[in-house]
Write a protein that holds these residues in place. Structure first.
Motif, PDB file in Angstrom:
ATOM      1  N   LEU A 220       0.954  -1.444  -0.376  1.00 16.89           N
ATOM      2  CA  LEU A 220      -0.460   0.233   0.363  1.00 16.89           C
ATOM      3  C   LEU A 220       1.025   1.378   0.434  1.00 16.89           C
ATOM      4  CD1 LEU A 220      -3.352  -0.707   2.281  1.00 16.89           C
ATOM      5  CD2 LEU A 220      -3.098  -0.999   0.127  1.00 16.89           C
ATOM      6  N   SER A 221       1.967   1.471   0.564  1.00 19.49           N
ATOM      7  CA  SER A 221       2.547   2.585   0.461  1.00 19.49           C
ATOM      8  C   SER A 221       2.978   2.753  -0.874  1.00 19.49           C
ATOM      9  CB  SER A 221       4.299   2.106   1.980  1.00 19.49           C
ATOM     10  OG  SER A 221       3.709   1.785   3.029  1.00 19.49           O
TER      11      SER A 221
ATOM     12  N   ILE B 226      -5.197  14.142  -3.871  1.00 19.44           N
ATOM     13  CA  ILE B 226      -5.648  13.765  -2.493  1.00 19.44           C
ATOM     14  C   ILE B 226      -6.756  13.033  -1.325  1.00 19.44           C
ATOM     15  CG2 ILE B 226      -5.985  15.259  -0.252  1.00 19.44           C
ATOM     16  CD1 ILE B 226      -4.840  17.739  -1.148  1.00 19.44           C
ATOM     17  N   LEU B 227      -7.819  12.885  -2.407  1.00 19.92           N
ATOM     18  CA  LEU B 227      -8.519  11.598  -1.858  1.00 19.92           C
ATOM     19  C   LEU B 227      -8.392  10.559  -2.427  1.00 19.92           C
ATOM     20  CD1 LEU B 227     -11.862  12.511  -1.613  1.00 19.92           C
ATOM     21  CD2 LEU B 227     -12.513  11.840  -4.167  1.00 19.92           C
ATOM     22  N   ILE B 228      -7.861  10.565  -3.693  1.00 22.14           N
ATOM     23  CA  ILE B 228      -7.302   8.958  -3.726  1.00 22.14           C
ATOM     24  C   ILE B 228      -6.160   8.244  -2.337  1.00 22.14           C
ATOM     25  CG2 ILE B 228      -6.530   7.408  -5.319  1.00 22.14           C
ATOM     26  CD1 ILE B 228      -7.570   8.959  -7.665  1.00 22.14           C
TER      27      ILE B 228
ATOM     28  N   THR C 117      -5.722   5.425   5.041  1.00 18.04           N
ATOM     29  CA  THR C 117      -7.161   4.765   6.021  1.00 18.04           C
ATOM     30  C   THR C 117      -6.254   3.688   5.745  1.00 18.04           C
ATOM     31  OG1 THR C 117      -7.854   6.353   5.654  1.00 18.04           O
ATOM     32  CG2 THR C 117      -9.318   4.831   5.994  1.00 18.04           C
ATOM     33  N   ALA C 118      -6.683   2.921   4.517  1.00 21.28           N
ATOM     34  CA  ALA C 118      -6.553   1.467   4.385  1.00 21.28           C
ATOM     35  C   ALA C 118      -5.070   0.694   4.809  1.00 21.28           C
ATOM     36  CB  ALA C 118      -6.351   0.669   2.297  1.00 21.28           C
ATOM     37  N   ILE C 119      -3.913   2.055   4.856  1.00 21.95           N
ATOM     38  CA  ILE C 119      -2.725   1.760   5.193  1.00 21.95           C
ATOM     39  C   ILE C 119      -3.383   1.842   7.277  1.00 21.95           C
ATOM     40  CG2 ILE C 119      -1.066   2.066   5.672  1.00 21.95           C
ATOM     41  CD1 ILE C 119      -0.405   3.307   3.290  1.00 21.95           C
TER      42      ILE C 119
ATOM     43  N   ARG D  25      -4.151  -0.989  12.934  1.00 24.98           N
ATOM     44  CA  ARG D  25      -4.855  -1.675  14.003  1.00 24.98           C
ATOM     45  C   ARG D  25      -5.216  -2.490  13.902  1.00 24.98           C
ATOM     46  NH1 ARG D  25      -6.248   4.102  12.239  1.00 24.98           N
ATOM     47  NH2 ARG D  25      -8.186   2.918  10.689  1.00 24.98           N
ATOM     48  N   GLY D  26      -5.431  -3.754  12.880  1.00 30.63           N
ATOM     49  CA  GLY D  26      -5.975  -4.711  12.866  1.00 30.63           C
ATOM     50  C   GLY D  26      -4.383  -5.768  12.899  1.00 30.63           C
TER      51      GLY D  26
END
Lengths: 291, 477
Positions: free
Chosen positions: A212-213, A273-275, A281-283, A288-289
């Motif tokens: 993701l990064s 910025i939105l994408i 957020t996914a990262i 957190r998971g």
């Protein structure tokens, strides 16, 4: 409190530079976006236009097409880079003769300036003179023309981007692979998982933050692609490779439509910025998971 | 003996007088430039043969004479405009002089970007060079004047976009016989569009049959670059009788229904014809801008075509760069019926008279020193060699110089054509919104080139977009 002041004191040069080179242009573009300002208009200077530039954008089909085209370009280029990058990273994680040589050669495209990449690919692919169309025609009787065939031009820009940036993806993947804990992999093998299952159920989830990064960084790059495509195709044939960055360049520089170009830049920044935020957020959710 | 002594003395006096005059000239430049010695002037120009000559030859000469260094940056056409306009608009003063192409000068004058050179020389009589005179220039200088006749740019290149053809191919008896047998008329430089197409088809087939890298015509049809717009609107459309880009300059409208010509039947026929030539053109044509078209012709890959005249000299005479040295002919381009008559009457034109000048932006930080540089490049003494190197002539007297006369023979009469028939060609129309309208029109031309839309659709959409853009800019409302 005193320690806090000292910290701000040492931070201030960076903050001042960031303010001058980052925030001032941003606010200036935000400001100009509300004006009708064309250097060659009969009415000279800037004229307040409210949201008119943004209203025009909504109905500007070539701009919307360029946004969609850019997104398509980014998706294809990044997907291919991820696949090739992962394969090469796995290869580089093992030992084989001439590994150091391959690693150096493989990293060279990263060091080349985008304009030079575009110029090189133009020399390779220019119809009539370039070796690529020449040999495709001679060996396979395949007519290849990036200045006449829209589809070929698009895919050539994708391949060029893949060539240029895959080494970056490989290096980040390699860093991720070498940092993976060995226990889960060994445990999966002991439990009878095959290589594909290990890859899909163990490696990919563990590599997800790295993937993701990498996508995050590459996506931002791909969405603002200008120079190498400009050198290769100039945005053509017709609008086949006129990505958003090139479209904005045409509006702001040759057409000198500064107000409209500023609005266009801001809207593109907003989408980027939105994408990026969605990816971020996914990262974050992944981390957190993990906790 | 007496006569011999008299002759020697006379020669000594005359040559001494000449040397004194030269020394006086040199002294004038050194004296006038003394306050500015050590200054570096920065300029930006399109990378053309004349610009490169100015950068490589004239700038060092000027520096040796005056101590003023000139750094001229020859760059691509797009970059040149970007840099010059941004600098002048922002008033940043990066450039002391800029290249003003004939087609953009009206926009620059409308924006008051440039220093009035006539007035500047009146205000600074101490800087007026003895050898420099605006009256020495050809009528091309008129394009750089305002309504009061004041000059805003010193012309440094002027040429016509000309029809070039291969004299070796056109003069080959076997080829001539084969052509006449096929088309029923003798092979000669195309006088009509049908003849141009016939010749293009014939030589493309001839190239295929003989396994040669030879095609029938050049086409400057870069499918993502403004050069294709220019070839169509400035060179092709006029030969069909469509002038000034098809824009009605009385009401600033382009569509036929509003009095324009951009989407007229003649314009549509012209675009369809031009695009159809791509089948007889080398594969690089859809990527060819002005430079590449010249390179294609110089490489012997085309039998005929429109080529910017600034390239004629090197194509015809430089064996290091050209495969067709001594095999280049020049002629008036093929024309539709009535176009020549209109051009002779001054109501139309047969093609593009291009060129450029160097001007001084108001934002220049070294206006006086730059004034000296511009006069230096406008002197009669530097013109002949510059003309031979860059196929450009800006002084009337240069045509008669032996160097130019010799080059005229090598180019089969390019300079004679420029001198005697140059009046049939015309520069770009005096549109103050040049780049803006071009920017909205050219995407449709590109679509026609790659076959996404027909010529008729392209021009209908282009004309509507041009009307809209002109209205947005405040013209024709």
């Amino acid at each position: 409190m005193r320690q806090n002041r000292t910290a701000w004191f040492f931070l201030s040069p960076s903050l001042i530079i960031l303010f001058i080179v980052g925030l001032v242009p941003f606010f200036y573009i935000l400001y100009v976006g509300f004006f009708d300002w064309n250097a060659f208009s009969l009415q000279k200077g800037m004229h307040y236009a409210g949201l008119e530039n943004y209203r025009r954008l909504v109905f500007d089909q070539p701009f919307i097409n360029s946004l969609l085209l850019t997104f398509r370009f980014a998706v294809y280029a990044i997907l291919v880079q991820l696949v090739i990058g992962y394969v090469l990273a796995n290869l580089l994680a093992t030992d084989f003769p001439g590994k150091w040589f391959f690693r150096v050669i493989h990293t060279i495209p990263l060091m080349v300036a985008p304009l030079a990449v575009g110029a090189t690919w133009r020399l390779l692919t220019i119809p009539g003179f370039g070796p690529v169309p020449f040999y495709l025609d001679r060996w396979f009787d395949f007519e290849y023309s990036i200045s006449a065939n829209a589809s070929q031009a698009f895919w050539t820009t994708v391949i060029m981007d893949v060539w240029h940036w895959t080494p970056f993806v490989t290096l980040t993947m390699l860093a991720g692979l070498t940092a993976l804990p060995r226990e889960p992999l060994e445990q999966a093998l002991v439990d009878g998982a095959n290589r594909l299952q290990v890859f899909w159920y163990v490696k990919v989830p563990l590599l997800r933050p790295i993937i993701l990064s990498t996508v995050f960084i590459r996506l931002m790059d791909a969405l603002r692609t200008v120079d190498e495509v400009w050198m290769l195709t100039g945005g053509g044939p017709a609008a086949a490779t006129r990505y958003t960055g090139l479209y904005i360049w045409r509006i702001v520089f040759p057409k000198t439509d500064y107000g409209y170009g500023s609005a266009m830049s801001l809207l593109t920044l907003y989408f980027t910025i939105l994408i990026s935020w969605l990816l971020y957020t996914a990262i974050g959710q992944q981390r957190r998971g993990e906790r | 003996m007496k006569k011999l002594i008299t002759l020697v003395v006379l020669l000594a006096v005359v040559s001494g007088f000449g040397l004194t005059a030269n020394a006086q000239d040199d002294n004038w430049w050194a004296t006038a430039a003394a306050p500015y010695a050590g200054v570096t002037l920065h300029g930006v120009s399109e990378s053309t043969p004349p610009s490169n000559y100015a950068a490589d030859v004239l700038a060092p000469q000027f520096e040796a004479l005056t101590g003023i260094k000139v750094e001229l940056e020859p760059t691509s056409w797009d970059q040149m405009y970007d840099k010059a306009i941004k600098d002048m608009e922002a008033g940043s003063g990066i450039y002391d002089f800029v290249y003003i192409e004939q087609d953009i000068v009206f926009s620059y004058l409308a924006q008051d970007y440039l220093v009035d050179l006539t007035q500047a020389l009146v205000d600074h009589p101490e800087l007026a060079a003895p050898d420099f005179n605006f009256d020495d220039f050809t009528t091309f200088i008129d394009d750089f004047k305002n309504a009061e006749g004041h000059v805003f740019g010193v012309p440094m290149e002027a040429f016509v976009k000309i029809y070039l053809y291969r004299t070796d191919l056109f003069g080959d008896p076997e080829i001539q016989a084969a052509f006449e047998a096929e088309y029923g008329y003798p092979l000669a430089p195309a006088a009509t569009h049908q003849q141009h197409e016939d010749i293009a088809k014939f030589f493309t087939e001839y190239g295929e049959e003989n396994d040669l890298d030879l095609w029938g015509t050049t086409v400057q049809a870069a499918s993502g670059h403004s050069s294709s717009f220019y070839e169509f609107f400035e060179s092709i459309a006029p030969t069909f009788g469509v002038y000034n880009w098809g824009i009605n300059e009385e009401n600033w409208k382009a569509t036929v229904e509003n009095g324009g010509q951009m989407n007229s039947d003649a314009a549509k026929e012209a675009l369809a014809w031009w695009v159809s030539l791509l089948q007889y053109a080398p594969p690089e044509s859809t990527a060819s801008t002005w430079d590449e078209v010249a390179a294609t012709f110089a490489a012997g890959r085309a039998a005929q075509g429109w080529v910017y005249g600034e390239n004629t000299a090197w194509i015809a005479s430089d064996p290091d760069r050209s495969q067709v040295v001594g095999q280049v002919g020049v002629a008036i381009p093929p024309l539709a019926e009535g176009v020549m008559e209109a051009a002779e009457a001054g109501t139309g034109y047969v093609g593009y008279y291009d060129g450029g000048a160097f001007g001084i932006p108001h934002s220049s930080k070294n206006i006086e020193a730059t004034l000296l540089w511009l006069q230096f490049i406008g002197q009669p003494s530097v013109q002949p060699e510059w003309a031979a190197a860059g196929s450009r002539i800006v002084h009337d007297a240069t045509f008669d110089d032996p160097l130019v006369v010799e080059m005229d023979a090598q180019t089969n009469g390019y300079y004679t054509l420029l001198q005697e028939q140059g009046y049939l060609f015309k520069g770009a129309p005096a549109h103050p919104f040049h780049a803006q309208v071009r920017s909205v029109v050219e995407p449709f031309i590109w679509q026609a080139i790659v076959g996404e839309i027909t010529a008729a659709e392209a021009l209908d959409q282009a004309a509507a977009a041009a009307d809209e853009e002109m209205a947005r800019l405040g013209y024709g409302q």
